[in-house]
Design an enzyme around this catalytic site. Structure first.
Site, short mmCIF file in Angstrom:
data_model
loop_
_atom_site.label_atom_id
_atom_site.label_comp_id
_atom_site.label_asym_id
_atom_site.label_seq_id
_atom_site.Cartn_x
_atom_site.Cartn_y
_atom_site.Cartn_z
N ASP A 37 0.85 -1.18 0.00
CA ASP A 37 0.00 0.00 0.00
C ASP A 37 0.90 1.26 0.00
OD1 ASP A 37 -3.15 0.58 0.50
OD2 ASP A 37 -1.99 2.05 1.61
N ASP A 84 -7.42 -8.39 -4.99
CA ASP A 84 -7.46 -7.04 -4.44
C ASP A 84 -8.26 -6.14 -5.37
OD1 ASP A 84 -6.95 -4.45 -3.58
OD2 ASP A 84 -4.77 -4.65 -3.63
N HIS A 90 -6.27 -7.28 -0.75
CA HIS A 90 -5.35 -6.15 -0.59
C HIS A 90 -4.38 -6.34 0.56
CE1 HIS A 90 -3.98 -2.07 -1.07
NE2 HIS A 90 -4.26 -1.78 0.19
#
Length: 292
Positions: free
Chosen positions: A111, A245, A271
Protein backbone atom coordinates in the site's frame (compact mmCIF):
# COMPACT_ATOMS: atom_id res chain seq x y z
CA UNK A 1 -0.48 6.07 24.17
CA UNK A 2 -2.64 3.86 26.31
CA UNK A 3 -1.56 0.33 27.10
CA UNK A 4 -2.78 -2.08 24.45
CA UNK A 5 -5.90 -4.06 25.37
CA UNK A 6 -5.58 -7.79 25.89
CA UNK A 7 -7.48 -8.67 22.70
CA UNK A 8 -4.63 -7.03 20.76
CA UNK A 9 -1.68 -8.27 22.83
CA UNK A 10 -2.89 -11.86 22.41
CA UNK A 11 -2.44 -11.41 18.68
CA UNK A 12 0.45 -8.94 18.71
CA UNK A 13 2.89 -9.90 21.49
CA UNK A 14 5.56 -7.35 20.64
CA UNK A 15 7.45 -4.82 22.72
CA UNK A 16 6.81 -1.22 21.72
CA UNK A 17 9.64 1.17 20.90
CA UNK A 18 9.30 4.89 20.20
CA UNK A 19 11.59 7.28 18.34
CA UNK A 20 11.08 11.07 18.38
CA UNK A 21 11.30 12.47 14.87
CA UNK A 22 10.91 15.92 13.35
CA UNK A 23 7.25 15.37 12.47
CA UNK A 24 6.24 13.27 15.48
CA UNK A 25 7.06 10.26 17.61
CA UNK A 26 7.17 7.00 15.64
CA UNK A 27 6.22 3.66 17.17
CA UNK A 28 8.01 0.55 15.95
CA UNK A 29 8.77 -3.11 16.61
CA UNK A 30 12.46 -4.08 16.52
CA UNK A 31 13.20 -7.76 17.12
CA UNK A 32 15.94 -10.23 16.28
CA UNK A 33 19.51 -9.73 15.14
CA UNK A 34 21.14 -9.88 11.74
CA UNK A 35 20.40 -8.29 8.41
CA UNK A 36 17.57 -5.76 8.85
CA UNK A 37 14.18 -6.39 7.26
CA UNK A 38 12.11 -3.19 7.20
CA UNK A 39 8.36 -3.81 6.85
CA UNK A 40 6.19 -0.87 5.78
CA UNK A 41 2.39 -0.79 5.94
CA UNK A 42 -0.01 1.68 4.37
CA UNK A 43 -3.47 3.16 4.84
CA UNK A 44 -5.25 2.70 7.27
CA UNK A 45 -3.28 -0.07 9.00
CA UNK A 46 -0.27 -0.31 11.31
CA UNK A 47 2.50 -2.76 12.19
CA UNK A 48 -0.18 -5.15 13.48
CA UNK A 49 -0.61 -6.04 9.79
CA UNK A 50 2.77 -7.79 9.82
CA UNK A 51 2.35 -9.84 13.01
CA UNK A 52 2.09 -13.18 11.15
CA UNK A 53 5.03 -12.25 8.93
CA UNK A 54 7.10 -11.27 11.97
CA UNK A 55 6.25 -14.58 13.61
CA UNK A 56 7.37 -16.39 10.47
CA UNK A 57 10.69 -14.54 10.41
CA UNK A 58 11.45 -15.17 14.09
CA UNK A 59 14.63 -17.19 14.52
CA UNK A 60 15.68 -16.63 10.90
CA UNK A 61 18.80 -14.64 11.79
CA UNK A 62 17.20 -11.37 10.76
CA UNK A 63 16.48 -8.09 12.51
CA UNK A 64 12.83 -7.34 11.84
CA UNK A 65 11.82 -3.67 12.08
CA UNK A 66 8.17 -2.67 11.59
CA UNK A 67 7.28 1.00 12.17
CA UNK A 68 3.87 2.66 12.26
CA UNK A 69 3.54 5.58 9.86
CA UNK A 70 3.04 8.94 11.56
CA UNK A 71 -0.71 9.38 11.97
CA UNK A 72 -1.44 5.65 12.21
CA UNK A 73 -1.03 2.83 14.70
CA UNK A 74 0.68 3.83 17.92
CA UNK A 75 2.66 6.68 16.37
CA UNK A 76 1.80 10.34 16.98
CA UNK A 77 -1.28 11.58 15.14
CA UNK A 78 -1.18 15.10 13.72
CA UNK A 79 -4.71 16.45 13.42
CA UNK A 80 -4.23 18.52 10.27
CA UNK A 81 -4.73 16.93 6.86
CA UNK A 82 -1.88 19.11 5.58
CA UNK A 83 0.54 17.22 7.87
CA UNK A 84 0.32 14.26 5.51
CA UNK A 85 2.27 14.46 2.27
CA UNK A 86 4.33 11.81 0.54
CA UNK A 87 7.47 13.89 1.03
CA UNK A 88 6.83 14.40 4.74
CA UNK A 89 6.20 10.68 5.29
CA UNK A 90 9.29 9.88 3.26
CA UNK A 91 11.39 12.31 5.27
CA UNK A 92 10.13 10.79 8.52
CA UNK A 93 11.02 7.30 7.33
CA UNK A 94 14.44 8.40 6.14
CA UNK A 95 15.09 10.05 9.51
CA UNK A 96 13.98 6.82 11.20
CA UNK A 97 16.28 4.63 9.08
CA UNK A 98 19.22 6.94 9.66
CA UNK A 99 18.59 7.16 13.41
CA UNK A 100 18.56 3.36 13.71
CA UNK A 101 21.51 3.23 11.27
CA UNK A 102 19.85 0.50 9.23
CA UNK A 103 22.11 -0.74 6.43
CA UNK A 104 21.94 -3.58 3.90
CA UNK A 105 18.16 -3.40 4.32
CA UNK A 106 15.62 -5.80 2.87
CA UNK A 107 12.63 -3.53 2.28
CA UNK A 108 9.14 -5.04 2.33
CA UNK A 109 6.38 -2.65 1.20
CA UNK A 110 2.61 -2.68 0.79
CA UNK A 111 0.00 0.00 0.00
CA UNK A 112 1.38 3.50 0.81
CA UNK A 113 4.47 1.80 2.25
CA UNK A 114 5.56 1.32 -1.36
CA UNK A 115 5.81 4.94 -2.54
CA UNK A 116 7.01 6.11 0.87
CA UNK A 117 9.63 3.38 1.03
CA UNK A 118 10.81 3.95 -2.55
CA UNK A 119 11.18 7.70 -1.99
CA UNK A 120 13.14 7.00 1.20
CA UNK A 121 15.35 4.46 -0.54
CA UNK A 122 16.13 6.92 -3.33
CA UNK A 123 17.48 9.32 -0.69
CA UNK A 124 19.12 6.75 1.60
CA UNK A 125 22.45 6.37 -0.14
CA UNK A 126 22.28 2.67 -0.97
CA UNK A 127 21.01 1.48 2.41
CA UNK A 128 18.30 -0.63 0.72
CA UNK A 129 19.79 -3.70 -0.98
CA UNK A 130 16.79 -6.05 -1.28
CA UNK A 131 13.13 -5.45 -2.13
CA UNK A 132 9.83 -7.30 -1.72
CA UNK A 133 6.80 -5.52 -3.20
CA UNK A 134 3.22 -6.37 -2.21
CA UNK A 135 -0.01 -4.82 -3.53
CA UNK A 136 1.19 -1.26 -3.82
CA UNK A 137 2.20 1.14 -6.55
CA UNK A 138 5.82 2.12 -6.91
CA UNK A 139 4.94 3.77 -10.22
CA UNK A 140 3.63 7.21 -11.08
CA UNK A 141 0.17 7.06 -12.68
CA UNK A 142 -0.20 7.27 -16.44
CA UNK A 143 -3.95 7.78 -16.88
CA UNK A 144 -4.94 9.07 -13.41
CA UNK A 145 -7.86 6.66 -13.13
CA UNK A 146 -8.59 6.51 -9.42
CA UNK A 147 -10.81 3.96 -7.70
CA UNK A 148 -14.28 4.69 -6.34
CA UNK A 149 -12.75 4.73 -2.85
CA UNK A 150 -10.29 7.46 -3.77
CA UNK A 151 -12.89 9.46 -5.70
CA UNK A 152 -15.13 9.31 -2.63
CA UNK A 153 -12.31 10.70 -0.46
CA UNK A 154 -12.41 13.94 -2.46
CA UNK A 155 -16.13 14.58 -2.00
CA UNK A 156 -16.55 17.71 0.15
CA UNK A 157 -18.10 17.24 3.58
CA UNK A 158 -19.39 13.71 2.90
CA UNK A 159 -15.91 12.22 2.97
CA UNK A 160 -14.98 14.19 6.07
CA UNK A 161 -18.03 12.82 7.89
CA UNK A 162 -17.34 9.25 6.78
CA UNK A 163 -13.63 9.22 7.59
CA UNK A 164 -13.74 11.36 10.72
CA UNK A 165 -17.00 10.34 12.41
CA UNK A 166 -17.44 6.77 11.19
CA UNK A 167 -13.74 5.79 11.03
CA UNK A 168 -14.02 4.87 7.36
CA UNK A 169 -12.68 2.65 5.84
CA UNK A 170 -11.85 0.59 8.95
CA UNK A 171 -15.30 -1.06 9.20
CA UNK A 172 -15.08 -2.46 5.65
CA UNK A 173 -11.48 -3.68 5.39
CA UNK A 174 -12.70 -7.25 5.02
CA UNK A 175 -14.36 -6.35 1.71
CA UNK A 176 -10.93 -5.83 0.14
CA UNK A 177 -9.88 -9.40 0.92
CA UNK A 178 -10.02 -12.64 -1.00
CA UNK A 179 -11.48 -14.09 2.20
CA UNK A 180 -13.52 -11.39 3.96
CA UNK A 181 -13.32 -13.35 7.23
CA UNK A 182 -9.56 -12.75 7.30
CA UNK A 183 -10.30 -9.30 8.76
CA UNK A 184 -13.12 -9.78 11.21
CA UNK A 185 -13.71 -10.14 14.95
CA UNK A 186 -10.75 -9.17 17.13
CA UNK A 187 -8.53 -8.66 14.09
CA UNK A 188 -10.86 -5.98 12.73
CA UNK A 189 -11.12 -4.44 16.21
CA UNK A 190 -7.32 -4.32 16.45
CA UNK A 191 -7.00 -2.35 13.22
CA UNK A 192 -9.59 0.17 14.40
CA UNK A 193 -8.38 0.55 18.00
CA UNK A 194 -5.56 3.10 17.40
CA UNK A 195 -8.10 5.36 15.65
CA UNK A 196 -10.84 5.01 18.25
CA UNK A 197 -10.81 8.77 18.96
CA UNK A 198 -12.33 11.12 16.38
CA UNK A 199 -9.51 13.62 16.86
CA UNK A 200 -6.95 11.03 15.71
CA UNK A 201 -8.51 10.21 12.34
CA UNK A 202 -6.84 12.67 9.99
CA UNK A 203 -4.39 10.22 8.39
CA UNK A 204 -6.79 7.82 6.61
CA UNK A 205 -8.54 10.67 4.79
CA UNK A 206 -5.32 12.54 4.07
CA UNK A 207 -3.58 9.44 2.71
CA UNK A 208 -6.58 8.63 0.51
CA UNK A 209 -6.39 12.15 -0.92
CA UNK A 210 -2.65 11.73 -1.49
CA UNK A 211 -3.44 9.40 -4.43
CA UNK A 212 -2.97 11.57 -7.54
CA UNK A 213 -6.11 12.30 -9.55
CA UNK A 214 -4.60 14.77 -12.02
CA UNK A 215 -1.11 15.47 -13.47
CA UNK A 216 -0.51 18.51 -11.26
CA UNK A 217 -1.25 16.66 -8.01
CA UNK A 218 1.55 17.40 -5.49
CA UNK A 219 2.28 13.69 -4.98
CA UNK A 220 3.33 13.11 -8.59
CA UNK A 221 6.87 14.48 -8.18
CA UNK A 222 7.71 12.13 -5.29
CA UNK A 223 6.09 9.16 -7.04
CA UNK A 224 8.21 9.87 -10.09
CA UNK A 225 11.37 9.95 -7.99
CA UNK A 226 10.47 6.68 -6.27
CA UNK A 227 9.66 5.03 -9.59
CA UNK A 228 13.04 6.02 -11.00
CA UNK A 229 14.74 4.40 -8.01
CA UNK A 230 12.68 1.19 -8.33
CA UNK A 231 13.34 0.83 -12.06
CA UNK A 232 17.08 1.30 -11.56
CA UNK A 233 17.34 -0.89 -8.45
CA UNK A 234 19.95 -3.60 -9.06
CA UNK A 235 19.38 -5.79 -5.99
CA UNK A 236 17.19 -8.88 -5.68
CA UNK A 237 13.46 -8.15 -6.08
CA UNK A 238 10.32 -10.19 -5.57
CA UNK A 239 6.67 -9.37 -6.18
CA UNK A 240 4.07 -11.07 -3.98
CA UNK A 241 0.57 -10.12 -5.07
CA UNK A 242 -3.00 -10.68 -4.02
CA UNK A 243 -4.83 -10.75 -7.36
CA UNK A 244 -8.27 -10.52 -5.72
CA UNK A 245 -7.46 -7.04 -4.44
CA UNK A 246 -10.18 -4.70 -5.80
CA UNK A 247 -7.88 -1.70 -5.38
CA UNK A 248 -4.48 -2.78 -6.69
CA UNK A 249 -4.89 -6.33 -7.98
CA UNK A 250 -4.50 -5.23 -11.59
CA UNK A 251 -1.41 -3.16 -10.78
CA UNK A 252 0.67 -6.35 -10.91
CA UNK A 253 0.97 -6.12 -14.70
CA UNK A 254 2.67 -2.71 -14.64
CA UNK A 255 5.04 -3.83 -11.89
CA UNK A 256 6.04 -6.95 -13.83
CA UNK A 257 6.94 -4.67 -16.74
CA UNK A 258 8.80 -2.15 -14.56
CA UNK A 259 10.69 -4.82 -12.60
CA UNK A 260 11.36 -7.52 -15.23
CA UNK A 261 13.97 -9.34 -13.11
CA UNK A 262 11.59 -9.84 -10.20
CA UNK A 263 10.40 -13.26 -9.12
CA UNK A 264 6.59 -13.14 -8.99
CA UNK A 265 4.26 -14.98 -6.62
CA UNK A 266 0.57 -14.59 -7.48
CA UNK A 267 -1.92 -15.48 -4.76
CA UNK A 268 -5.70 -15.53 -4.35
CA UNK A 269 -5.46 -13.01 -1.51
CA UNK A 270 -6.88 -9.52 -1.42
CA UNK A 271 -5.35 -6.15 -0.59
CA UNK A 272 -4.02 -6.97 2.87
CA UNK A 273 -2.32 -10.16 1.77
CA UNK A 274 -0.23 -10.36 4.95
CA UNK A 275 -3.41 -11.59 6.64
CA UNK A 276 -4.15 -14.30 4.08
CA UNK A 277 -0.82 -15.55 2.73
CA UNK A 278 1.84 -14.63 5.32
CA UNK A 279 3.83 -17.72 4.40
CA UNK A 280 4.32 -16.49 0.84
CA UNK A 281 5.47 -13.11 2.15
CA UNK A 282 7.88 -14.73 4.61
CA UNK A 283 9.32 -16.98 1.91
CA UNK A 284 9.94 -14.03 -0.42
CA UNK A 285 11.60 -11.96 2.31
CA UNK A 286 13.85 -14.86 3.28
CA UNK A 287 14.86 -15.55 -0.34
CA UNK A 288 15.75 -11.90 -0.87
CA UNK A 289 17.63 -11.76 2.44
CA UNK A 290 19.61 -14.85 1.48
CA UNK A 291 20.49 -13.50 -1.98
CA UNK A 292 23.84 -11.77 -2.23
Amino acid sequence: MSELPSFITRLYPHRSNYLPLRFGRMHYVDEGTGRPVLLLHGNPTWSFLYRKVMAGLAGAGLRVVAPDLIGLGLSDKPRELSAHTLRRHGESLLEFVQALDLKDVVLGVQDWGGPIGAWMAARAGGRVTGLVVMNTSLLAPVRFRTTAFHRFSHLPLVSDVAFRLFNFPLPILGRTQGDPASISGDVARAYAWPLRHVRDRAAPLALARMVPNHPEHPTVAELTEGEAWARSFAGPVELVWGVKDPILGRALRRHREALPRARVTETAAGHFLQEEVPGDVVAALRRVADAR
